[in-house]
Design a protein around this motif. Structure first.
Motif, mmCIF file in Angstrom:
data_model
loop_
_atom_site.group_PDB
_atom_site.id
_atom_site.type_symbol
_atom_site.label_atom_id
_atom_site.label_comp_id
_atom_site.label_asym_id
_atom_site.label_seq_id
_atom_site.Cartn_x
_atom_site.Cartn_y
_atom_site.Cartn_z
ATOM 1 N N LYS A 1 124.719 0.780 70.324
ATOM 2 C CA LYS A 1 123.340 0.288 70.377
ATOM 3 C C LYS A 1 122.357 1.415 70.657
ATOM 4 N N LYS A 2 122.838 2.459 71.317
ATOM 5 C CA LYS A 2 121.928 3.554 71.696
ATOM 6 C C LYS A 2 121.646 4.481 70.523
ATOM 7 N N ILE A 3 122.491 4.418 69.496
ATOM 8 C CA ILE A 3 122.278 5.287 68.333
ATOM 9 C C ILE A 3 120.950 4.944 67.680
ATOM 10 N N LYS A 4 120.233 5.975 67.255
ATOM 11 C CA LYS A 4 118.955 5.745 66.542
ATOM 12 C C LYS A 4 119.275 5.426 65.094
ATOM 13 N N TRP A 5 119.460 4.142 64.814
ATOM 14 C CA TRP A 5 119.763 3.747 63.447
ATOM 15 C C TRP A 5 118.491 3.863 62.622
ATOM 16 N N PRO A 6 118.623 4.121 61.309
ATOM 17 C CA PRO A 6 117.429 4.163 60.447
ATOM 18 C C PRO A 6 116.691 2.830 60.540
ATOM 19 N N ARG A 7 115.379 2.909 60.519
ATOM 20 C CA ARG A 7 114.553 1.701 60.684
ATOM 21 C C ARG A 7 114.942 0.592 59.728
ATOM 22 N N ILE A 8 115.247 0.990 58.511
ATOM 23 C CA ILE A 8 115.515 -0.026 57.488
ATOM 24 C C ILE A 8 116.751 -0.847 57.840
ATOM 25 N N LEU A 9 117.655 -0.232 58.592
ATOM 26 C CA LEU A 9 118.882 -0.942 58.974
ATOM 27 C C LEU A 9 118.695 -1.824 60.207
ATOM 28 N N ALA A 10 117.612 -1.547 60.962
ATOM 29 C CA ALA A 10 117.461 -2.176 62.281
ATOM 30 C C ALA A 10 117.793 -3.667 62.342
ATOM 31 N N PRO A 11 117.278 -4.478 61.391
ATOM 32 C CA PRO A 11 117.562 -5.928 61.533
ATOM 33 C C PRO A 11 119.043 -6.265 61.427
ATOM 34 N N ILE A 12 119.810 -5.486 60.671
ATOM 35 C CA ILE A 12 121.214 -5.867 60.470
ATOM 36 C C ILE A 12 122.148 -5.136 61.422
ATOM 37 N N VAL A 13 121.594 -4.246 62.250
ATOM 38 C CA VAL A 13 122.465 -3.508 63.173
ATOM 39 C C VAL A 13 123.222 -4.442 64.124
ATOM 40 N N PRO A 14 122.524 -5.354 64.827
ATOM 41 C CA PRO A 14 123.275 -6.170 65.790
ATOM 42 C C PRO A 14 124.160 -7.235 65.161
ATOM 43 N N ILE A 15 123.806 -7.705 63.951
ATOM 44 C CA ILE A 15 124.616 -8.797 63.401
ATOM 45 C C ILE A 15 125.677 -8.295 62.443
ATOM 46 N N MET A 16 125.519 -7.077 61.935
ATOM 47 C CA MET A 16 126.447 -6.643 60.901
ATOM 48 C C MET A 16 127.071 -5.300 61.237
ATOM 49 N N ILE A 17 126.256 -4.295 61.406
ATOM 50 C CA ILE A 17 126.796 -2.946 61.507
ATOM 51 C C ILE A 17 127.637 -2.772 62.769
ATOM 52 N N ILE A 18 127.082 -3.139 63.926
ATOM 53 C CA ILE A 18 127.816 -2.929 65.174
ATOM 54 C C ILE A 18 129.091 -3.778 65.224
ATOM 55 N N PRO A 19 129.011 -5.086 64.933
ATOM 56 C CA PRO A 19 130.262 -5.861 64.958
ATOM 57 C C PRO A 19 131.314 -5.320 63.993
ATOM 58 N N PHE A 20 130.872 -4.883 62.831
ATOM 59 C CA PHE A 20 131.812 -4.366 61.834
ATOM 60 C C PHE A 20 132.510 -3.109 62.351
ATOM 61 N N ILE A 21 131.706 -2.151 62.777
ATOM 62 C CA ILE A 21 132.290 -0.885 63.247
ATOM 63 C C ILE A 21 133.179 -1.122 64.470
ATOM 64 N N ALA A 22 132.666 -1.892 65.421
ATOM 65 C CA ALA A 22 133.407 -2.081 66.668
ATOM 66 C C ALA A 22 134.707 -2.845 66.425
ATOM 67 N N THR A 23 134.668 -3.838 65.529
ATOM 68 C CA THR A 23 135.885 -4.599 65.233
ATOM 69 C C THR A 23 136.934 -3.691 64.598
ATOM 70 N N LEU A 24 136.469 -2.861 63.660
ATOM 71 C CA LEU A 24 137.374 -1.933 62.994
ATOM 72 C C LEU A 24 138.024 -1.003 64.018
ATOM 73 N N ILE A 25 137.196 -0.423 64.870
ATOM 74 C CA ILE A 25 137.720 0.554 65.844
ATOM 75 C C ILE A 25 138.690 -0.119 66.824
ATOM 76 N N ILE A 26 138.284 -1.265 67.373
ATOM 77 C CA ILE A 26 139.131 -1.880 68.405
ATOM 78 C C ILE A 26 140.440 -2.379 67.790
ATOM 79 N N SER A 27 140.365 -2.892 66.551
ATOM 80 C CA SER A 27 141.596 -3.389 65.926
ATOM 81 C C SER A 27 142.588 -2.248 65.747
ATOM 82 N N LEU A 28 142.081 -1.107 65.256
ATOM 83 C CA LEU A 28 142.974 0.035 65.056
ATOM 84 C C LEU A 28 143.519 0.522 66.399
ATOM 85 N N LEU A 29 142.640 0.555 67.397
ATOM 86 C CA LEU A 29 143.077 0.967 68.736
ATOM 87 C C LEU A 29 144.171 0.045 69.244
ATOM 88 N N VAL A 30 143.974 -1.253 69.050
ATOM 89 C CA VAL A 30 144.956 -2.215 69.554
ATOM 90 C C VAL A 30 146.298 -2.012 68.849
#
Lengths: 150, 500
Positions: free
Chosen positions: B253-282
């Motif tokens: 959330k602290k990353i300065k995402w490009p403005r154009i992405l801002a609306p989809i960051v919390p609903i799409m980008i962050i969940p996608f990246i975090a799910t990918l990372i945690i699944s691989l970690l698990v």
């Protein structure tokens, strides 16, 4: 400013309202029409309840009515310009000519809520208030609003 | 010398007056050449947070808030408390008034509140996050646990000799079918409660975008089949997943995402990246150690059993303790699997006379200790538990009586170190005693009731088994009671009230 929160379509020029309650009705109708609240009535009740806690009438004819309510889908701001002065029990006891009405969801949408908080800060700025009060052209008003950013 | 002022502003909705008051105070302070720093406690959390140094150096503290603010950190400082509107109306006047009328906070005899600021998530830390997860998990544990309990009671059948050792559902019978379905319902609840818990712990740390990755990650971490292990990671893995995801999402959330992405960051980008990372970690970081660790533990137990078969109490203590360690997690499952495997192997090889009952009997004696111990602790030490905890403990009692260890999870997750010590100690006592007294567990419920609903050979019929289990329960309850600070859930309730 973010277009989802505020755009030219969120400016309402109202000729009819003469009381705070009538103004709330207009605000609720606008918020409902633009899809920010599930129920105009619930949002209206929320505004009234918030107003009973303490006035949202600021000074120099500007108010910032708002409420945090389940009925709100997403954060937004509506700029109401009232043709008739409205008695609001403002801090300086002067009637209100313009209002920033905020729709505040109960949770989430942190980035957008931050923008709403910046509007509140901006109200303290004399130039900003004067611009909002004196300008009547929607495009110019939008321009003033768009200066708000973080 | 320039005077230093610190202030805190807050209002009910946390959007308008908090910031109008802050802006007014900042402007008025600067106009008069004061050094002023204003912390805003709004809907988006605390911003511009006052540091220890800020407060240390402050000559004046102004609280302009419409909600309750905890003043404890301002102890010893001149504090002036007012509402948000006076700050908005006339901040300059307020500052002057505050200088003359402020009172030193925390003087002898003054009351010190301990109410947490609702939105100030930073300061509350590990404990609050876990509590938040637990508050969402408890209803599911109770609902699923009670349904499982009903079905489990029905599942025990008599064998040809009239001993209640068979477990199962006769699904050709309509009642049996219903009960087998109820059993499945309970299992679904237990399966879901782990991701649910992780999801809301992560939500407490980093809000909505963290829920999906934490739930998916915890589900995988708790699914034996997906991991290729003999058991899932249980609630300890869930805590690990929840905290990794929580702080990962916070970072994203602290990353300065490009403005154009801002609306989809919390609903799409962050969940996608975090799910990918945690699944691989698990899969690659958490799952493999669980599988390898279980194999290692299993081999260790086999070695122990081969070399120390003359000292059943050692085996009993160890497998009993393992049952109480993670309540359905990998350590617990390893002990259970080991107990059953040794019993069935030796039974097949040597017949019933030569079968090795020790590990199975010890695990079954230990299985109800944690939930019953928690329950007994709430009875013996009433003042140390909240109302909610007592309700959860009643449900734990029900689950414990039919050998469902999971009933204790909410308590253990809330206070892992202390509770695991208590649970392992009691479980080891029960397992050790059952093994030392030579009880032989043929089948049935792994709880004090097992001697009635089940078949257990023991030196003194009924009594030995019950005493073994109850000794463990008492040990767990006493350790909990004597080491626990009063009212652990109290903080959670206050936070909940603040948030309403």
């Amino acid at each position: 400013m973010n277009k989802e929160i505020f755009n030219e379509g969120h400016i309402v020029f109202d000729k009819e309202a003469t009381s705070r309650e009538a103004a709330f009705r207009k605000i609720a109708a606008a918020a409902f029409e633009k899809g920010f609240v599930a129920s105009a009535e619930d949002y209206y009740q929320g505004l009234v309840a918030r107003e009973q806690e303490a006035t949202t009438g600021f000074k120099d004819g500007i108010a910032i009515p708002h409420c945090k309510n389940k009925t709100v889908f997403k954060p937004g701001v509506f700029l109401m310009k009232f043709e008739q002065p409205i008695e609001w029990n403002a801090l300086d006891k002067k009637p209100i000519h313009a209002a920033f009405a905020l729709t505040i969801p109960e949770e989430g949408a942190t980035d957008h809520l931050k923008l709403l908080s910046l509007i509140a800060r901006k109200l303290i700025d004399d130039d900003f208030r004067n611009g909002i009060l004196n300008e009547t052209d929607p495009a110019k008003l939008t321009e003033i609003m768009n200066q708000i950013s973080y | 010398m320039t005077k230093n002022i610190v202030a805190v502003t807050a209002c009910a909705a946390g959007i308008a007056h908090t910031y109008m008051a802050a802006e007014s105070l900042e402007r008025a302070g600067k106009a008069k050449d004061y050094n002023i720093k204003v912390e805003t406690n709004g809907a988006i959390g605390a911003e511009n947070v006052l540091t220890h140094e800020d407060i240390e150096q402050a000559d004046l503290v102004i609280i302009a808030a419409d909600i309750k603010i905890d003043l404890i950190r301002f102890t010893g400082k001149p504090v002036y408390v007012t509402k948000s509107i006076p700050a908005i109306e006339d901040a300059a006047g307020l500052i002057e008034k505050a200088f003359t009328e402020a009172q030193v906070f925390g003087k002898k005899g003054s009351k010190v509140g301990k109410i947490q600021i609702g939105n100030d998530k930073e300061k509350v830390g590990f404990f609050t996050h876990i509590m938040s997860g637990i508050s969402y998990m408890v209803p599911m544990v109770i609902a699923a646990g009670l349904i499982l309990t009903i079905a489990n009671l029905y599942a025990f059948q008599k064998d040809d000799l009239g001993r209640i050792v068979n477990w199962g559902f006769d699904t050709s019978d309509s009642m049996g079918l219903l009960m087998s379905r109820l059993f499945a319902v309970g299992q679904v609840g237990f399966k879901l409660m782990i991701p649910l818990f992780a999801g809301f712990v992560a939500n407490s740390i980093a809000d909505k975008p963290a829920i999906a990755p934490a739930m998916i990650g915890a589900y995988i971490a708790n699914d034996a089949e997906l991991l290729g292990a003999k058991a899932g990671g249980g609630f300890i893995a869930a805590i690990a997943v929840a905290f990794i995801v929580g702080y990962l999402v916070k970072g994203l959330k602290k990353i300065k995402w490009p403005r154009i992405l801002a609306p989809i960051v919390p609903i799409m980008i962050i969940p996608f990246i975090a799910t990918l990372i945690i699944s691989l970690l698990v899969f690659y970081v958490i799952g493999q150690p669980i599988a390898a660790g279980m194999d290692g533990m299993y081999n260790g137990l086999t070695w122990l059993n081969d070399n120390y078969s003359s000292a059943p109490i050692i085996i009993g203590v160890i497998v009993g303790g393992m049952i109480g360690f993670d309540l359905g997690g990998p350590v617990n499952k390893t002990a259970l699997i080991f107990g059953t495997a040794i019993f069935t192997d030796t039974l097949a090889k040597n017949g019933i006379q030569g079968a090795n009952f020790v590990p199975q009997t010890a695990t079954q004696a230990a299985i109800s200790v944690a939930p019953l111990g928690v329950w007994l602790a709430t009875i013996l030490f009433k003042k140390k538990f909240s109302k909610d905890e007592k309700v959860a403990a009643t449900a734990a009692f029900g689950m414990g009586m039919v050998g469902v260890t999971e009933g204790a999870i909410p308590f253990v997750a809330a206070d892992p170190v202390r509770m695991i010590i208590a649970s392992v100690s009691g479980s080891a006592v029960a397992g050790g005693l059952a093994a030392a007294t030579g009880c032989k567990f043929f089948g049935g419920i792994g709880s004090p009731l097992g001697t009635f609903i089940g078949y257990i050979e023991q030196p003194v019929p009924f009594i030995t088994w019950i005493l073994c289990v109850l000794s463990g329960v008492l040990v767990t309850a006493l350790i909990i009671g004597f080491t626990r600070k009063p009212m652990m859930l109290a903080i959670e309730e206050e936070v909940a009230v603040e948030n309403e």
